[in-house]
Each structure stands twice: as C-alpha cells, then as structure tokens.
Design an enzyme around this catalytic site. Structure first.
Site, short mmCIF file in Angstrom:
data_model
loop_
_atom_site.label_atom_id
_atom_site.label_comp_id
_atom_site.label_asym_id
_atom_site.label_seq_id
_atom_site.Cartn_x
_atom_site.Cartn_y
_atom_site.Cartn_z
CE1 TYR A 138 -4.13 1.92 1.32
CE2 TYR A 138 -2.43 3.25 2.34
CZ TYR A 138 -3.73 3.09 1.94
OH TYR A 138 -4.66 4.07 2.19
CE LYS A 166 -6.29 1.95 -2.78
NZ LYS A 166 -7.38 2.04 -1.77
#
Length: 299
Positions: A138, A166
C-alpha cells in the site's frame, strides 16, 4: 481450500465501506452490499481499509462482518486490510484472521512513524512470517506519511508473498506497469481509465461503490482496445469522482449510498457525515451519471 502463495488481483476490487447503524456494524446491509457488488461484476472486496474505517473497528467486529459476508455460498473473494503502527500488533491481527482464508491482505507501511526504506522492508518481512497468503503493498503517502520507492517495492516483489501494490501516483503506476515486476493496482480513481488503457490489469477504486457495473464495463472496453468508447463512458463519472473525495473519505460515499437507500448515513467518530451542501452536489452529479446510458443499456 488454501490458495497458492502468488495470485493475480485483476479486475475491480472494491474497498468496501463498513455500513453502520445505531453505533454498530450493520451486518444485514454488509451482506446486501456484498451481493450487489458481486452481481455488478466486481472481482472481489477489500474490507477494513481506510474507506472501510478499519482502524475504528475492533477485531470481533471485523470477524462478525467477515462471517456475515462469507455465509453466502457465492461470496466474492475477500482481502483484509491490516494496518497499524506496531509491526508486531499487525502480525498478531493477521494470525488471528488466518482461519478465514482471505484472498490476501492489504498492508500499509507503519503510518505516523515515517520509517526509512530499510524499516519498511523489515516491517513487510515480519508480515511475511505471519502469513503465507498474498500481501498487497500500500503506497499512499497521504495516508501513511511515508513513500515507498519503486526499488523497495520490487525488492519485496522477489519474495513469495508480495504480489501487488495499491498505488495512487500515475507516474509510478506507469513505471510499475512498464517494468512488470510487481502488479500495480490503481488506487487513484481519476487515473483509472488511463491505467487500464496503458495495460493495467487491476484497481481498488473507492468510487466504484456507485454505478459499479459501469466501472467494470469501462475496464473491459479499455482492455479490448475500445479506447474511445471507454473514454465516453468514463467522462460522466469524473465530476462525481471529484465530489466523492471533496470531504474526508468515506463520508461522501456513505452519503451517496444512503441516497440510494443501500445503507444508513452513519460513520464512527471521529469521522463525521458529509455536509448538506456536498450531499446536494452529489445528488446533481448522480443525476448526470444516471442520464448518460451505458453501452449495456443501449445495446
């Protein structure tokens, strides 16, 4: 059945909100939302991220929601958000959730601390000891307060667990897509179309809570090389996407879903509901989208 250690996170994975009512997680609404998104063609659900108010939920609340959604024999695959400041605490939470056999975990670097790249690598290596399931990195600095370099992400990609990231920075998305060492999942909703047109295979867009079937259709058009048709479908969504992030997420999304009668407009403090003015603007933007038919509607 256990999954292989590497898996592909392709398609639209929705970072689902946590519906609440009267101070409690609304399990009935969670089940209904999960069915709705499955029927819309969403590939999987990401629970307990920032959009899901994950840091404001207890582990028992998370387990109740997991069990409610998973009780559907046709339930979508689930990724669990697992973030925190203390690496050992994050690893312990992951071990507690292992028995629910998620498709993977979405794990940010320790936020607030601002660790070095070496500290970030240490954090993720400890997480890799806690699970054999896939881990999605992330890299969203406005949430974590620290930026992972492409080199750090690709170092982790050499380990068995780390299969995707992500990422919200369009230039980093493009770089990761070009280098091909780590799957890049678009987390910047406004960049979604460009990501898929450039060959991106997956995304985790919060805006897809609304009109999810359109996002699935845009992705498919882009993948199939129908760039102009994909742009035509995406254009009416741009104004709505901007509004969905005009106030702290997920307040605008919850207001919009409440307008559609899908959930109660309730967040857990210190998160507060969207302003009345934004609600009115959302209503107008949703009317614009509804008035622009999809290719499915005109076929």
């Amino acid at each position: 059945m256990d999954m292989p250690r590497k898996t592909a996170f392709e398609g639209i994975w929705l970072p689902m909100i946590t519906p609440m009512r009267g101070g409690y997680v609304d399990l009935d609404a969670a089940q209904a939302l999960a069915r709705y998104y499955r029927n819309a063609g969403i590939a999987g659900l990401v629970l307990f991220g920032s959009t899901g108010e994950g840091n404001l939920l207890s582990v028992p609340e998370k387990i109740d929601m997991i069990e409610a959604i998973s009780s559907d024999p046709h339930a979508l695959p689930l990724v669990f958000g697992a973030g925190g400041v203390d690496t050992r605490g994050v690893a312990a939470a992951i071990r507690r959730l292992e028995k629910y056999q998620p498709a993977g975990y979405l794990v940010p670097p320790p936020y607030y601390l601002g660790p070095s790249q070496a500290g970030i690598l240490w954090h993720y290596r400890q997480i890799a000891w806690a699970t054999e399931r896939p881990v999605i990195l992330y890299n969203i600095p406005k949430r974590t307060g620290v930026t992972m370099t492409v080199e750090t992400m690709e170092t982790l990609a050499a380990l068995p667990n780390f299969t995707a990231v992500k990422e919200c920075n369009p230039s980093v998305l493009a770089s990761l897509n070009a280098r091909g060492k780590l799957a890049a999942l678009c987390g910047e909703d406004a960049a979604l179309l460009d990501h898929f047109l450039a060959g991106g295979r997956g995304a985790i867009p919060a805006a897809a809570h609304l009109y999810p079937e359109r996002y699935v259709e845009i992705m498919q058009l882009a993948r199939d090389g129908h760039a102009e048709a994909a742009r035509e479908m995406f254009e009416p969504l741009r104004g709505l996407i901007r509004l969905l992030f005009a106030e702290p997420n997920p307040a605008p999304i919850k207001r919009a879903l409440a307008m559609q009668g899908l959930i109660a407009d309730e967040l857990r403090l210190p998160m507060t509901s969207a302003s009345r003015e934004l609600g009115q603007r959302l209503q107008r933007a949703m009317s614009v989208v509804q008035g622009s038919p999809s290719r499915l509607q005109t076929a």
